[in-house]
Design a protein around this motif. Structure first.
Motif, PDB file in Angstrom:
ATOM      1  N   ASN A  94      33.119 -11.324 -13.434  1.00  0.00           N
ATOM      2  CA  ASN A  94      34.007 -10.767 -12.412  1.00  0.00           C
ATOM      3  C   ASN A  94      33.650  -9.310 -12.123  1.00  0.00           C
ATOM      4  O   ASN A  94      33.634  -8.888 -10.963  1.00  0.00           O
ATOM      5  CB  ASN A  94      35.464 -10.889 -12.847  1.00  0.00           C
ATOM      6  CG  ASN A  94      36.410 -10.668 -11.689  1.00  0.00           C
ATOM      7  OD1 ASN A  94      36.441 -11.458 -10.765  1.00  0.00           O
ATOM      8  ND2 ASN A  94      37.162  -9.579 -11.735  1.00  0.00           N
ATOM      9  N   ARG A 148      30.169 -13.437  -4.004  1.00  0.00           N
ATOM     10  CA  ARG A 148      30.752 -14.780  -3.898  1.00  0.00           C
ATOM     11  C   ARG A 148      30.295 -15.648  -5.083  1.00  0.00           C
ATOM     12  O   ARG A 148      31.104 -16.302  -5.732  1.00  0.00           O
ATOM     13  CB  ARG A 148      30.346 -15.425  -2.576  1.00  0.00           C
ATOM     14  CG  ARG A 148      30.976 -16.778  -2.321  1.00  0.00           C
ATOM     15  CD  ARG A 148      30.428 -17.485  -1.072  1.00  0.00           C
ATOM     16  NE  ARG A 148      30.074 -16.614   0.034  1.00  0.00           N
ATOM     17  CZ  ARG A 148      30.924 -16.185   0.981  1.00  0.00           C
ATOM     18  NH1 ARG A 148      32.186 -16.556   0.941  1.00  0.00           N
ATOM     19  NH2 ARG A 148      30.512 -15.410   1.955  1.00  0.00           N
ATOM     20  N   ARG A 149      28.996 -15.619  -5.365  1.00  0.00           N
ATOM     21  CA  ARG A 149      28.475 -16.402  -6.499  1.00  0.00           C
ATOM     22  C   ARG A 149      29.080 -15.924  -7.822  1.00  0.00           C
ATOM     23  O   ARG A 149      29.411 -16.726  -8.692  1.00  0.00           O
ATOM     24  CB  ARG A 149      26.948 -16.319  -6.558  1.00  0.00           C
ATOM     25  CG  ARG A 149      26.260 -17.122  -5.466  1.00  0.00           C
ATOM     26  CD  ARG A 149      24.758 -17.190  -5.686  1.00  0.00           C
ATOM     27  NE  ARG A 149      24.119 -15.886  -5.815  1.00  0.00           N
ATOM     28  CZ  ARG A 149      23.636 -15.173  -4.809  1.00  0.00           C
ATOM     29  NH1 ARG A 149      23.712 -15.628  -3.570  1.00  0.00           N
ATOM     30  NH2 ARG A 149      23.058 -14.008  -5.035  1.00  0.00           N
ATOM     31  N   TYR A 179      32.050 -14.445  -8.309  1.00  0.00           N
ATOM     32  CA  TYR A 179      33.446 -14.870  -8.414  1.00  0.00           C
ATOM     33  C   TYR A 179      33.536 -16.368  -8.705  1.00  0.00           C
ATOM     34  O   TYR A 179      34.382 -16.804  -9.488  1.00  0.00           O
ATOM     35  CB  TYR A 179      34.232 -14.525  -7.151  1.00  0.00           C
ATOM     36  CG  TYR A 179      34.437 -13.037  -6.952  1.00  0.00           C
ATOM     37  CD1 TYR A 179      34.931 -12.238  -7.982  1.00  0.00           C
ATOM     38  CD2 TYR A 179      34.140 -12.426  -5.740  1.00  0.00           C
ATOM     39  CE1 TYR A 179      35.116 -10.880  -7.804  1.00  0.00           C
ATOM     40  CE2 TYR A 179      34.327 -11.069  -5.552  1.00  0.00           C
ATOM     41  CZ  TYR A 179      34.810 -10.296  -6.588  1.00  0.00           C
ATOM     42  OH  TYR A 179      35.002  -8.946  -6.411  1.00  0.00           O
ATOM     43  N   GLN A 180      32.644 -17.142  -8.104  1.00  0.00           N
ATOM     44  CA  GLN A 180      32.636 -18.579  -8.392  1.00  0.00           C
ATOM     45  C   GLN A 180      32.286 -18.832  -9.851  1.00  0.00           C
ATOM     46  O   GLN A 180      32.879 -19.695 -10.506  1.00  0.00           O
ATOM     47  CB  GLN A 180      31.668 -19.303  -7.453  1.00  0.00           C
ATOM     48  CG  GLN A 180      32.185 -19.362  -6.037  1.00  0.00           C
ATOM     49  CD  GLN A 180      31.154 -19.838  -5.032  1.00  0.00           C
ATOM     50  OE1 GLN A 180      29.948 -19.737  -5.241  1.00  0.00           O
ATOM     51  NE2 GLN A 180      31.639 -20.357  -3.912  1.00  0.00           N
ATOM     52  N   GLN A 181      31.336 -18.059 -10.369  1.00  0.00           N
ATOM     53  CA  GLN A 181      30.979 -18.191 -11.784  1.00  0.00           C
ATOM     54  C   GLN A 181      32.172 -17.817 -12.664  1.00  0.00           C
ATOM     55  O   GLN A 181      32.453 -18.497 -13.651  1.00  0.00           O
ATOM     56  CB  GLN A 181      29.782 -17.306 -12.124  1.00  0.00           C
ATOM     57  CG  GLN A 181      29.358 -17.431 -13.581  1.00  0.00           C
ATOM     58  CD  GLN A 181      28.200 -16.533 -13.910  1.00  0.00           C
ATOM     59  OE1 GLN A 181      28.148 -15.380 -13.472  1.00  0.00           O
ATOM     60  NE2 GLN A 181      27.267 -17.045 -14.686  1.00  0.00           N
ATOM     61  N   LEU A 188      35.224 -18.211 -12.041  1.00  0.00           N
ATOM     62  CA  LEU A 188      36.194 -19.309 -12.026  1.00  0.00           C
ATOM     63  C   LEU A 188      35.730 -20.516 -12.841  1.00  0.00           C
ATOM     64  O   LEU A 188      36.559 -21.312 -13.271  1.00  0.00           O
ATOM     65  CB  LEU A 188      36.523 -19.707 -10.588  1.00  0.00           C
ATOM     66  CG  LEU A 188      37.290 -18.622  -9.819  1.00  0.00           C
ATOM     67  CD1 LEU A 188      37.434 -19.004  -8.356  1.00  0.00           C
ATOM     68  CD2 LEU A 188      38.643 -18.348 -10.456  1.00  0.00           C
ATOM     69  N   THR A 189      34.440 -20.642 -13.096  1.00  0.00           N
ATOM     70  CA  THR A 189      33.994 -21.713 -13.999  1.00  0.00           C
ATOM     71  C   THR A 189      34.371 -21.381 -15.433  1.00  0.00           C
ATOM     72  O   THR A 189      34.599 -22.271 -16.235  1.00  0.00           O
ATOM     73  CB  THR A 189      32.477 -21.980 -13.909  1.00  0.00           C
ATOM     74  OG1 THR A 189      31.760 -20.848 -14.377  1.00  0.00           O
ATOM     75  CG2 THR A 189      32.068 -22.355 -12.505  1.00  0.00           C
ATOM     76  N   ARG A 227      40.063 -15.345  -7.864  1.00  0.00           N
ATOM     77  CA  ARG A 227      40.538 -16.210  -6.775  1.00  0.00           C
ATOM     78  C   ARG A 227      40.893 -15.382  -5.537  1.00  0.00           C
ATOM     79  O   ARG A 227      40.538 -15.736  -4.411  1.00  0.00           O
ATOM     80  CB  ARG A 227      41.756 -17.016  -7.206  1.00  0.00           C
ATOM     81  CG  ARG A 227      41.409 -18.154  -8.117  1.00  0.00           C
ATOM     82  CD  ARG A 227      42.649 -19.015  -8.407  1.00  0.00           C
ATOM     83  NE  ARG A 227      42.272 -20.151  -9.197  1.00  0.00           N
ATOM     84  CZ  ARG A 227      41.711 -21.256  -8.694  1.00  0.00           C
ATOM     85  NH1 ARG A 227      41.483 -21.345  -7.420  1.00  0.00           N
ATOM     86  NH2 ARG A 227      41.383 -22.251  -9.498  1.00  0.00           N
ATOM     87  N   LEU A 275      37.616 -13.897  -3.991  1.00  0.00           N
ATOM     88  CA  LEU A 275      36.845 -14.964  -3.366  1.00  0.00           C
ATOM     89  C   LEU A 275      37.498 -15.391  -2.051  1.00  0.00           C
ATOM     90  O   LEU A 275      36.819 -15.578  -1.042  1.00  0.00           O
ATOM     91  CB  LEU A 275      36.720 -16.148  -4.327  1.00  0.00           C
ATOM     92  CG  LEU A 275      35.779 -17.264  -3.914  1.00  0.00           C
ATOM     93  CD1 LEU A 275      34.368 -16.744  -3.699  1.00  0.00           C
ATOM     94  CD2 LEU A 275      35.783 -18.349  -4.984  1.00  0.00           C
ATOM     95  N   ALA A 334      35.904 -15.091   1.819  1.00  0.00           N
ATOM     96  CA  ALA A 334      35.582 -16.409   2.375  1.00  0.00           C
ATOM     97  C   ALA A 334      35.414 -16.382   3.887  1.00  0.00           C
ATOM     98  O   ALA A 334      34.520 -17.015   4.427  1.00  0.00           O
ATOM     99  CB  ALA A 334      36.649 -17.424   1.992  1.00  0.00           C
TER     100      ALA A 334
END
Length: 86
Positions: free
Chosen positions: A36, A52-53, A55-57, A59-60, A69, A72, A76
């Protein structure tokens, strides 16, 4: 390293913050805080897709991370600008 990165980012030293978060990520590869932080640094320097990548990581690793969240969701609809700039 995470607290250091956050403090450095707050002080406006993005390069040093990025190094601190990267060091944390090397020590803790599944650290939501580190991914983050790196995403936030990327966003601050205008690297929206990298952010973006990141923040997606995050969230995993931490699916309920509200900050990831929120950030991101903010990027979006705006792939070319920092949504924190107002």
């Amino acid at each position: 390293h995470g607290n250091l990165g956050a403090c450095l980012l707050e002080l406006g030293d993005g390069a040093a913050a990025e190094r601190a978060f990267a060091a944390q990520q090397r020590l803790e590869p599944r650290s939501a805080e580190a991914s983050n932080g790196l995403a936030t640094v990327a966003l601050a320097r205008g690297a929206v897709e990298e952010a973006r990548r990141g923040y997606q990581q995050t969230l995993t690793f931490a699916p309920i991370d509200i900050v990831a969240r929120r950030d991101l969701a903010m990027i979006a609809g705006s792939p070319d600008r920092d949504p924190r700039a107002a």
